[in-house]
Design an enzyme around this catalytic site. Structure first.
Site, PDB file in Angstrom:
ATOM      1  N   GLY A   5       0.841  -1.200   0.000  1.00 41.74           N
ATOM      2  CA  GLY A   5       0.000   0.000   0.000  1.00 41.74           C
ATOM      3  C   GLY A   5       0.868   1.239   0.000  1.00 41.74           C
ATOM      4  O   GLY A   5       2.045   1.171   0.358  1.00 41.74           O
TER       5      GLY A   5
ATOM      6  N   CYS B 157       5.210  -6.253   1.644  1.00 39.63           N
ATOM      7  CA  CYS B 157       5.546  -4.826   1.649  1.00 39.63           C
ATOM      8  C   CYS B 157       4.856  -4.107   2.819  1.00 39.63           C
ATOM      9  O   CYS B 157       5.193  -4.326   3.966  1.00 39.63           O
ATOM     10  CB  CYS B 157       5.191  -4.225   0.278  1.00 39.63           C
ATOM     11  SG  CYS B 157       5.901  -2.586   0.037  1.00 39.63           S
ATOM     12  N   TYR B 158       3.858  -3.258   2.540  1.00 39.58           N
ATOM     13  CA  TYR B 158       3.144  -2.576   3.629  1.00 39.58           C
ATOM     14  C   TYR B 158       2.570  -3.612   4.605  1.00 39.58           C
ATOM     15  O   TYR B 158       2.560  -3.404   5.823  1.00 39.58           O
ATOM     16  CB  TYR B 158       2.007  -1.746   3.028  1.00 39.58           C
ATOM     17  CG  TYR B 158       1.231  -0.892   4.008  1.00 39.58           C
ATOM     18  CD1 TYR B 158       1.766   0.309   4.475  1.00 39.58           C
ATOM     19  CD2 TYR B 158      -0.036  -1.272   4.446  1.00 39.58           C
ATOM     20  CE1 TYR B 158       1.046   1.104   5.366  1.00 39.58           C
ATOM     21  CE2 TYR B 158      -0.757  -0.476   5.326  1.00 39.58           C
ATOM     22  CZ  TYR B 158      -0.208   0.706   5.784  1.00 39.58           C
ATOM     23  OH  TYR B 158      -0.921   1.500   6.656  1.00 39.58           O
TER      24      TYR B 158
ATOM     25  N   HIS C  71       7.708  -7.622  -3.802  1.00 41.11           N
ATOM     26  CA  HIS C  71       6.393  -8.002  -4.335  1.00 41.11           C
ATOM     27  C   HIS C  71       6.493  -9.304  -5.140  1.00 41.11           C
ATOM     28  O   HIS C  71       6.954  -9.281  -6.279  1.00 41.11           O
ATOM     29  CB  HIS C  71       5.854  -6.888  -5.238  1.00 41.11           C
ATOM     30  CG  HIS C  71       5.445  -5.679  -4.462  1.00 41.11           C
ATOM     31  ND1 HIS C  71       4.173  -5.497  -3.982  1.00 41.11           N
ATOM     32  CD2 HIS C  71       6.157  -4.614  -4.039  1.00 41.11           C
ATOM     33  CE1 HIS C  71       4.111  -4.369  -3.304  1.00 41.11           C
ATOM     34  NE2 HIS C  71       5.300  -3.802  -3.323  1.00 41.11           N
TER      35      HIS C  71
ATOM     36  N   GLU D  69       4.099 -10.866  -6.439  1.00 41.00           N
ATOM     37  CA  GLU D  69       3.007 -10.944  -7.419  1.00 41.00           C
ATOM     38  C   GLU D  69       3.352 -10.316  -8.760  1.00 41.00           C
ATOM     39  O   GLU D  69       2.626 -10.512  -9.732  1.00 41.00           O
ATOM     40  CB  GLU D  69       1.736 -10.304  -6.839  1.00 41.00           C
ATOM     41  CG  GLU D  69       1.771  -8.789  -6.640  1.00 41.00           C
ATOM     42  CD  GLU D  69       2.391  -8.334  -5.319  1.00 41.00           C
ATOM     43  OE1 GLU D  69       3.214  -9.075  -4.756  1.00 41.00           O
ATOM     44  OE2 GLU D  69       2.089  -7.212  -4.865  1.00 41.00           O
TER      45      GLU D  69
ATOM     46  N   ASP E  66     -20.444  -9.751 -19.875  1.00 39.73           N
ATOM     47  CA  ASP E  66     -20.627  -9.885 -18.434  1.00 39.73           C
ATOM     48  C   ASP E  66     -22.075 -10.201 -18.058  1.00 39.73           C
ATOM     49  O   ASP E  66     -22.328 -11.107 -17.273  1.00 39.73           O
ATOM     50  CB  ASP E  66     -20.175  -8.597 -17.720  1.00 39.73           C
ATOM     51  CG  ASP E  66     -18.798  -8.160 -18.186  1.00 39.73           C
ATOM     52  OD1 ASP E  66     -18.061  -9.026 -18.695  1.00 39.73           O
ATOM     53  OD2 ASP E  66     -18.462  -6.977 -18.048  1.00 39.73           O
TER      54      ASP E  66
ATOM     55  N   LYS F  23     -12.127  -9.908 -16.275  1.00 38.14           N
ATOM     56  CA  LYS F  23     -12.730 -10.171 -17.587  1.00 38.14           C
ATOM     57  C   LYS F  23     -12.284 -11.521 -18.175  1.00 38.14           C
ATOM     58  O   LYS F  23     -13.104 -12.287 -18.671  1.00 38.14           O
ATOM     59  CB  LYS F  23     -12.339  -9.040 -18.536  1.00 38.14           C
ATOM     60  CG  LYS F  23     -13.068  -9.020 -19.833  1.00 38.14           C
ATOM     61  CD  LYS F  23     -14.414  -8.392 -19.643  1.00 38.14           C
ATOM     62  CE  LYS F  23     -15.037  -7.819 -20.855  1.00 38.14           C
ATOM     63  NZ  LYS F  23     -16.209  -6.995 -20.463  1.00 38.14           N
TER      64      LYS F  23
END
Ligand code: XMP
Length: 513
Positions: A54, A81-82, A169, A171, A227, A369
């Site tokens: 964050g 991280c945060y 990170h 990710e 959607d 999506k």
């Protein structure tokens, strides 16, 4: 969906990536925005927590806090991280503010044989950093499990409590071994990678059955897009013909669109109870003479709500409304300054007013999506519908500059159809985010046969994008552009000039109005 991964979002731009990577590894993930109460999320019995990064400094007043209930839940935790700094702060460690922060690549080295570094060489390897604070000293009971040249505590862990923390990170694409680290954490947490889109479909169907039992009725506004079609298909699997779907033909649709939707959905899903309402005269009547883009958008939005309400009332008692809201829509509507929202009053079926007397069901609100497309495929929705390019709620009205009239709609439909046909023929359908025609309001002089012509101008817009927030103009092959130009000028009466839009977004937008 007990035993899933709960990701607490402290505002990192990468939180969506954590969810995506977790699901791609076979574990279901749910995201809890840090400002919301945690109890309803914990009540769904997650099996592990991931605390995201964050932008704030954990030491500042007003920075998002770690809710003590999350620690008390006794779940395995990975702080990123945060998230690592919050763990340090709350468990008795020490943080400091760095003079410059650390952004970008760093070389990390695992210090102990942490289960997080299992299955690969624990270092040194390249990781991606983005932080201003650092953990100076880990809390009691924690071992330092990794460092970088500049950061003595780049990872820490309390293996007995299954609490792990990393400053980098895992990710993001640029972190080596990032996916393995996430997978290792989830394995140590004792979760099994058995989540598949089919399990999501099965669980959602069960949950909707329960929510609407024994015989409550549900309505859905179909937009013709992916959607709402996938959401409706999912619900119809759960409750059969207690679902009623409404598709409003506003007279602003593309060539063949009504027939396509009818064919794709009524054949595959007779139990959707599809009603197609032809309200084109009403919409076009109200739009007559209007040239301001925002006025046009507002008229269309309000008329849509009116028509939808009237049709819904005809159906008698309805309790629920299905919407195909996706995770990125949730984020945009939560964000106080969704960039598109400030620029145009976007309208879609998600823009229905809150005072409608229905309870919302949003079965896709945790998905992206591409995941919705996978789900749609599993539910048997034809590719022709799943891979349709996005089409705005206000339809062709915002692709005709100035007032919308029948003649302009006729020209635009023909030109747009040619653009779509040729893009498909060139095999570029999935590469291009959107490709369409725009009808300009001015006329230009030309020469046709031996005479002077004074005709309309069509602009072609084709863009590449991943999320429509930014877009680049597509480098269409010149031969394809030539084909488009000559077909439109020859086949569409009243057009004597074709231009290609080479603006990016920003500063342009994808649509012209
Ligand atoms: P812009 O023009 O803002 O468009 O760059 C970004 C994406 O959103 C679509 N769009 C809309 N979609 N209702 C919708 O459902 C709307 O009112 C609307 N306006 C634009 C546009 O086609 C592009 O994909």
């Amino acid at each position: 969906m007990a035993g899933h991964v709960l990701i607490v979002d402290y505002g990192s731009q990468f939180t969506q990536l954590i969810a995506r990577k977790t699901r791609a590894a076979g574990y279901y993930a749910e995201i809890l925005p840090a400002e919301l109460p945690v109890e309803p999320y914990l009540a769904r019995k997650p099996g592990a927590l991931i605390l995201s990064g964050g932008p704030a400094s954990a030491m500042e007043d007003g920075a998002p806090k770690l809710d003590p209930a999350l620690l008390e839940a006794g779940l395995p935790i990975l702080g990123i991280c945060y998230g690592m700094q919050l763990l340090a702060l709350n468990l008795g460690g020490q943080l400091t503010r760095e003079a410059t922060g650390e952004y970008g690549p760093a070389i990390f080295e695992g210090q102990v044989d942490s289960p997080l570094w299992g299955g690969f060489d624990k270092g040194p390897f390249k990781v991606w950093m983005s932080h201003g604070d650092r953990v100076e000293a880990p809390p009691a009971g924690f071992a330092v499990s990794g460092k970088t040249e500049d950061l003595p505590v780049a990872a820490m862990e309390n293996r007995d409590k299954k609490i792990f923390a990393i400053q980098f990170h895992p990710e993001v694409h640029h972190t080596q071994n990032g996916e393995a680290i996430l997978k290792n954490f989830l394995a140590v947490a004792g979760l099994s990678p058995n989540w598949k889109m089919s399990s999501f479909a099965r669980d959602t169907i069960e949950a909707v059955k329960e929510k609407t039992a024994p015989d409550r009725r549900v309505i859905c506004a179909l937009s013709g897009g992916v959607d709402s079609a996938v959401a409706a298909a999912l619900i119809s699997k759960a409750i059969g013909n207690r679902l009623h779907s409404i598709f409003v033909d506003n007279g602003l649709l593309r060539e063949g669109e009504v027939e396509e939707v009818r064919a794709a959905l009524t054949a595959a899903y007779p139990e959707m109870n599809l009603t197609i309402v032809d309200a084109s005269k009403l919409f076009l009547g109200r739009l007559a003479g209007q040239e301001d883009p925002e006025t046009k958008r507002k008229i269309i939005g309000q008329t849509f709500i009116e028509v939808f309400k009237k049709e819904a009332l005809k159906l008698g008692q309805i309790d629920f409304l299905v919407q195909g809201t996706l995770y990125p829509d949730v984020i945009e509507s939560v964000s106080p300054q969704g960039p598109s929202a400030m620029i145009k009053s976007h309208h879609n079926v998600g823009g229905l007013p809150k005072d409608l007397p229905f309870t919302l069901i949003e079965p896709l609100r945790d998905l992206f999506k591409d995941e919705v497309r996978v789900l749609g495929h599993e539910l048997g929705i034809p590719d022709s519908l799943l891979w349709r390019q996005p089409f705005p709620g206000p339809g062709l009205a915002i692709r005709i500059i100035g007032p919308v009239e029948e003649e302009g709609l006729f020209i635009l439909r023909r030109a747009d159809s040619i653009v779509r046909q040729e893009i498909k023929k060139a095999g570029l359908e999935r590469e291009i985010w959107q490709a369409f025609a725009v009808l300009l309001s001015n006329k230009s002089v030309g020469v046709m046969g031996d005479g002077r012509s004074y005709g309309r101008v069509v602009a072609i817009r084709a863009v590449t994008s991943v999320d429509a927030m930014t877009a680049d103009w597509a480098r269409l092959p010149h031969d394809l552009l030539a084909k488009l130009s000559s077909r439109i000028i020859n086949e569409v009466p009243g057009v004597n000039r074709v231009v290609y839009d080479i603006s990016t977004k920003p500063p342009g937008t994808i649509e012209w109005e």
